[in-house]
Design an enzyme around this catalytic site. Structure first.
Site, PDB file in Angstrom:
ATOM      1  N   GLY A   1      -5.974  -0.669  10.166  1.00 46.11           N
ATOM      2  CA  GLY A   1      -6.532  -0.633   8.814  1.00 46.11           C
ATOM      3  C   GLY A   1      -6.296  -1.959   8.109  1.00 46.11           C
TER       4      GLY A   1
ATOM      5  N   GLN B   1      -7.422  -2.365   1.365  1.00 46.34           N
ATOM      6  CA  GLN B   1      -6.807  -2.988   0.182  1.00 46.34           C
ATOM      7  C   GLN B   1      -5.353  -3.368   0.467  1.00 46.34           C
ATOM      8  OE1 GLN B   1      -5.839  -0.381  -3.091  1.00 46.34           O
ATOM      9  NE2 GLN B   1      -5.261  -2.089  -4.393  1.00 46.34           N
TER      10      GLN B   1
ATOM     11  N   ARG C   1     -13.955  -2.486  11.633  1.00 48.20           N
ATOM     12  CA  ARG C   1     -14.980  -3.524  11.500  1.00 48.20           C
ATOM     13  C   ARG C   1     -14.336  -4.911  11.540  1.00 48.20           C
ATOM     14  NH1 ARG C   1     -15.955   0.022   7.887  1.00 48.20           N
ATOM     15  NH2 ARG C   1     -14.821  -1.135   6.312  1.00 48.20           N
TER      16      ARG C   1
ATOM     17  N   TYR D   1      -7.297  14.211   0.873  1.00 49.38           N
ATOM     18  CA  TYR D   1      -6.464  13.033   1.174  1.00 49.38           C
ATOM     19  C   TYR D   1      -4.989  13.382   0.975  1.00 49.38           C
ATOM     20  CZ  TYR D   1      -4.243   8.538   0.012  1.00 49.38           C
ATOM     21  OH  TYR D   1      -3.403   7.469  -0.085  1.00 49.38           O
TER      22      TYR D   1
ATOM     23  N   LYS E   1      -1.900  13.707   3.648  1.00 52.47           N
ATOM     24  CA  LYS E   1      -0.664  12.907   3.511  1.00 52.47           C
ATOM     25  C   LYS E   1       0.569  13.803   3.575  1.00 52.47           C
ATOM     26  CE  LYS E   1      -2.273   8.810   3.516  1.00 52.47           C
ATOM     27  NZ  LYS E   1      -1.958   7.934   4.675  1.00 52.47           N
TER      28      LYS E   1
ATOM     29  N   ILE F   1      -1.952   0.917  -6.181  1.00 53.92           N
ATOM     30  CA  ILE F   1      -1.536  -0.461  -5.925  1.00 53.92           C
ATOM     31  C   ILE F   1      -2.517  -1.442  -6.561  1.00 53.92           C
ATOM     32  CG2 ILE F   1      -1.220  -2.204  -4.123  1.00 53.92           C
ATOM     33  CD1 ILE F   1       0.165  -0.151  -2.451  1.00 53.92           C
TER      34      ILE F   1
HETATM   35  C1  VAH Z   1      -5.976   6.525  -4.222  1.00 56.18           C
HETATM   36  N1  VAH Z   1      -5.059   4.261  -4.401  1.00 56.18           N
HETATM   37  O1  VAH Z   1      -6.269   6.409  -5.385  1.00 56.18           O
HETATM   38  C2  VAH Z   1      -4.999   5.495  -3.641  1.00 56.18           C
HETATM   39  C3  VAH Z   1      -3.618   6.046  -3.751  1.00 56.18           C
HETATM   40  C4  VAH Z   1      -2.023   6.538  -5.527  1.00 56.18           C
HETATM   41  C5  VAH Z   1      -3.374   6.625  -5.132  1.00 56.18           C
HETATM   42  O2  VAH Z   1      -3.378   6.974  -2.768  1.00 56.18           O
HETATM   43  O3  VAH Z   1      -6.403   7.405  -3.522  1.00 56.18           O
END
Ligand code: VAH
Length: 314
Positions: free
Chosen positions: A6, A10, A34, A136, A140, A166
């Protein structure tokens, strides 16, 4: 040697440079699905859902550490929930199994404040209940538990941080709910009005890229016996709302303008905590943030001004 999966993302794109600075360009292999526009060292195209391809790279470069920075993020992930789950989990299962079969010494697994949900009120503790509101976040939480399983069952040294949003000038975020906090600086430096997809008072935990990179390397270099949390460490930088970051920008760019147009990402942000307790990271391996909002805003505006002047002068 270190493999970063990855590496175009970002975080990945900044982490690769950071690790090359520390360990040497020849010891850090960047990989992504990519090709990047610019290659600054060893790059290998890799679809991390392909275990054989991953194993081939691990053998070819005698990889001893893997940083797994590939995932579909919180906002983008909501468009195709099951695809998000498959990609986020399959890539990590491949990392875990290829690392186990090839005696990879250390793995870095990025988690996120997205693991917290409605059960957490304002401040998330290290052991708060996890009821993530996005796929997501669900992936995690699962990844954190798989990390702990492979540590307990196979003794693998897997280390993880629950990154806040971030913020950095080097790269653009890709599909997160905290992406506004990067875009706002680009618009301010370009003299454009910024339309924010969250409400003015939506406070979220954030961290400046330099602090996030420092925390990552400090965690990975800490002696093994110091790592008491094998799911994922809470990490806190600065918490702020769009109106607070806009105010810090206006101190440098007085005519900066922001408007608010909340969209579906407001609900995701509302399910996340506003503050993070990172006492365990501070105690176990000496974590300390160094950037507050003012210092972050100064550096972001300075660096982006340079970046856009360079582009204009071409
Ligand atoms: C998102 N920047 O917004 C990522 C992160 C804290 C959020 O996991 O999904």
């Amino acid at each position: 040697n270190i493999l970063v999966i990855g590496a175009n993302g970002q975080i990945g794109s900044v982490l690769v440079e950071y690790l090359r600075e520390i360990y040497g360009v020849g010891h850090v292999v960047a990989s992504d699905i990519r090709q990047p526009e610019i290659e600054t060292g060893i790059f290998e195209q890799l679809d991390a859902t392909n275990a054989q391809a991953l194993a081939g790279l691990v053998k070819k470069y005698k990889v001893t550490q893997i940083y797994h920075l590939a995932a579909i993020l919180s906002a983008k992930g909501e468009q195709e929930p099951l695809k998000t789950w498959d990609i986020n989990m399959q890539t990590y299962f491949n990392v875990l199994e290829v690392a186990r079969e090839n005696q990879v010494e250390k793995i870095f697994y990025p988690s996120s404040i997205a693991v917290f949900g409605e059960q957490v009120d304002t401040k998330a503790e290290q052991w708060s209940y996890l009821d993530p509101s996005t796929v997501y976040g669900i992936s995690k939480v699962a990844g954190e538990n798989w990390s702990n399983y492979y540590f307990k069952r196979y003794g693998m040294d897997i280390r993880s941080l629950r990154y806040p949003g971030i913020i950095g000038y080097q790269s653009m975020p890709g599909g997160g709910t905290t992406d506004y906090a990067v875009d706002i600086y680009h618009k301010a430096v370009k003299g454009e009005v910024f339309e924010c997809f969250l409400k003015a008072d939506t406070t979220l935990p954030m961290i400046y890229i330099t602090d996030a990179m420092d925390a990552t390397v400090r965690l990975m270099e800490a002696p093994k016996e110091k790592i008491a949390v094998r799911t994922s460490y809470n990490l806190a930088g600065v918490s702020f709302s769009p109106e607070e970051i806009a105010a810090s920008i206006k101190q440098i760019i007085p005519d900066f303008e922001i408007t608010y147009k909340p969209d579906f990402r407001q609900q995701i942000a509302d399910s996340w905590p506003q503050l993070i307790d990172d006492a365990n990271a501070r105690k176990d391996w000496g974590w300390r943030p160094t950037y507050n909002i003012e210092k972050m805003t100064q550096e972001m505006i300075k660096e982006l001004t340079k970046k856009y002047e360079t582009i204009r002068s071409r």
